[in-house]
Write a protein that holds these residues in place. Structure first.
Motif, PDB file in Angstrom:
ATOM      1  N   VAL A  37       0.852  -1.199   0.000  1.00 15.76           N
ATOM      2  CA  VAL A  37       0.000   0.000   0.000  1.00 15.76           C
ATOM      3  C   VAL A  37       0.888   1.249   0.000  1.00 15.76           C
ATOM      4  O   VAL A  37       2.066   1.182   0.352  1.00 15.76           O
ATOM      5  N   GLU A  40      -2.840   6.053   3.458  1.00 14.86           N
ATOM      6  CA  GLU A  40      -3.806   5.676   4.477  1.00 14.86           C
ATOM      7  C   GLU A  40      -5.199   5.472   3.881  1.00 14.86           C
ATOM      8  O   GLU A  40      -5.981   4.663   4.385  1.00 14.86           O
ATOM      9  N   VAL A  43      -5.318   1.989   2.698  1.00 19.19           N
ATOM     10  CA  VAL A  43      -5.491   1.111   3.855  1.00 19.19           C
ATOM     11  C   VAL A  43      -6.962   1.042   4.255  1.00 19.19           C
ATOM     12  O   VAL A  43      -7.524  -0.048   4.455  1.00 19.19           O
ATOM     13  N   VAL A  47      -9.265  -2.387   4.303  1.00 22.78           N
ATOM     14  CA  VAL A  47      -9.837  -2.870   5.563  1.00 22.78           C
ATOM     15  C   VAL A  47     -11.362  -2.921   5.466  1.00 22.78           C
ATOM     16  O   VAL A  47     -11.996  -3.902   5.890  1.00 22.78           O
ATOM     17  N   TYR A  62      -5.423  -5.179  12.430  1.00 23.16           N
ATOM     18  CA  TYR A  62      -4.478  -4.844  11.361  1.00 23.16           C
ATOM     19  C   TYR A  62      -3.382  -3.907  11.854  1.00 23.16           C
ATOM     20  O   TYR A  62      -3.478  -3.304  12.934  1.00 23.16           O
ATOM     21  N   TYR A  64      -0.119  -1.271   9.868  1.00 20.88           N
ATOM     22  CA  TYR A  64       0.549  -0.852   8.635  1.00 20.88           C
ATOM     23  C   TYR A  64       1.696   0.095   8.964  1.00 20.88           C
ATOM     24  O   TYR A  64       1.735   0.708  10.026  1.00 20.88           O
ATOM     25  N   ARG A  65       2.625   0.199   8.034  1.00 19.83           N
ATOM     26  CA  ARG A  65       3.684   1.201   8.084  1.00 19.83           C
ATOM     27  C   ARG A  65       3.845   1.759   6.680  1.00 19.83           C
ATOM     28  O   ARG A  65       3.831   0.995   5.705  1.00 19.83           O
ATOM     29  N   LEU A  66       3.970   3.089   6.579  1.00 18.86           N
ATOM     30  CA  LEU A  66       3.995   3.762   5.283  1.00 18.86           C
ATOM     31  C   LEU A  66       5.181   4.706   5.142  1.00 18.86           C
ATOM     32  O   LEU A  66       5.684   5.243   6.131  1.00 18.86           O
ATOM     33  N   ASP A 100       5.344   0.717   3.483  1.00 17.22           N
ATOM     34  CA  ASP A 100       4.292   0.622   2.456  1.00 17.22           C
ATOM     35  C   ASP A 100       3.654  -0.771   2.493  1.00 17.22           C
ATOM     36  O   ASP A 100       3.431  -1.410   1.460  1.00 17.22           O
ATOM     37  N   THR A 101       3.382  -1.218   3.703  1.00 20.80           N
ATOM     38  CA  THR A 101       2.889  -2.580   3.918  1.00 20.80           C
ATOM     39  C   THR A 101       1.730  -2.591   4.909  1.00 20.80           C
ATOM     40  O   THR A 101       1.800  -1.949   5.958  1.00 20.80           O
ATOM     41  N   LEU A 102       0.673  -3.308   4.561  1.00 20.38           N
ATOM     42  CA  LEU A 102      -0.494  -3.507   5.425  1.00 20.38           C
ATOM     43  C   LEU A 102      -0.707  -4.999   5.631  1.00 20.38           C
ATOM     44  O   LEU A 102      -0.616  -5.780   4.684  1.00 20.38           O
ATOM     45  N   VAL A 104      -3.715  -7.398   7.506  1.00 21.50           N
ATOM     46  CA  VAL A 104      -4.982  -7.540   8.227  1.00 21.50           C
ATOM     47  C   VAL A 104      -5.107  -9.005   8.634  1.00 21.50           C
ATOM     48  O   VAL A 104      -4.917  -9.895   7.808  1.00 21.50           O
TER      49      VAL A 104
END
Length: 207
Positions: A37, A40, A43, A47, A62, A64-66, A100-102, A104
């Motif tokens: 991703v 936000e 994301v 979700v 979940y 994430y980090r962006l 850039d990873t999500l 869930v």
């Protein structure tokens, strides 16, 4: 290891493709879904879609980090005990150095409580399974610049772009010329310095 102040960090890792993992414990199923991703908003959309798809699940946790610096992040427990779901998910993202990873993790409750240590293990293990399957890919952070110049300066501008092997789009060559060029962050200073000697040229940061 921290980089010296004069070195710009513009390369980082993300997951290479969406992937699904699974962990089972005492009847509970933990379905983990990893995604690349970049925002936000993305994301939120993913979700929301997963909550519709797995509408009968007990929890949709979940993390994430962006960003190339990894400075935007969130960990959500979605009703599980505080720190037992979102943080273990984020911990697996961070342990692989990803941004850039999500991820869930959808939980179907099996009727037996696992306790906080059991939940941490379940969310950690299921996340690891999805991330292992997703693999990683290198990414480069950069900016788009709008470059405007007179026709007589075209050769000078194009030489800079060719010498630096820069990506271009939206070229418009008339009496006045314009184009957009993508420059990786570590090359921005050199790019602007090279163009600064060309008269009548206007460079605008558009990203």
């Amino acid at each position: 290891m921290d980089l010296p102040d004069n070195i710009i960090k513009d390369s980082y890792l993300s997951v290479s493709a969406p992937a699904e993992g699974l962990f089972k414990d005492n009847g509970s199923r933990f379905i983990s879904l990893a995604y690349p991703v970049e925002s936000e908003e993305e994301v939120k959309d993913i979700v929301a879609e997963l909550k519709k798809k797995y509408h009968d699940a007990r929890h949709h946790c979940y993390a994430y980090r962006l960003g190339y610096l990894g400075d935007k992040f969130r960990a959500n427990d979605d009703g599980e005990p505080s720190g037992s779901a979102g943080r273990p998910i984020l911990g697996q993202i961070d342990s692989r150095g990803l941004s850039d990873t999500l991820v869930v993790v959808v939980r179907y409750f099996g009727g037996i409580k696992l306790g906080i240590p059991g939940l941490i293990r379940a969310y950690k293990t299921s996340t690891a399974d999805a991330l292992d399957k997703a693999g990683s890919v290198g990414k480069i952070a950069g900016k788009w610049f709008n470059v405007n110049f007179g026709y007589e300066e075209m050769n000078k501008v194009m030489k800079v772009l060719k010498d630096m092997d820069l990506k271009q789009k939206d070229q418009d060559f008339g009496t006045t010329c314009s184009l957009k060029s993508w420059v990786r962050l570590s090359q921005v200073e050199d790019f602007l310095k090279r163009l600064s000697g060309i008269s009548g040229l206007i460079v605008e940061d558009i990203q």
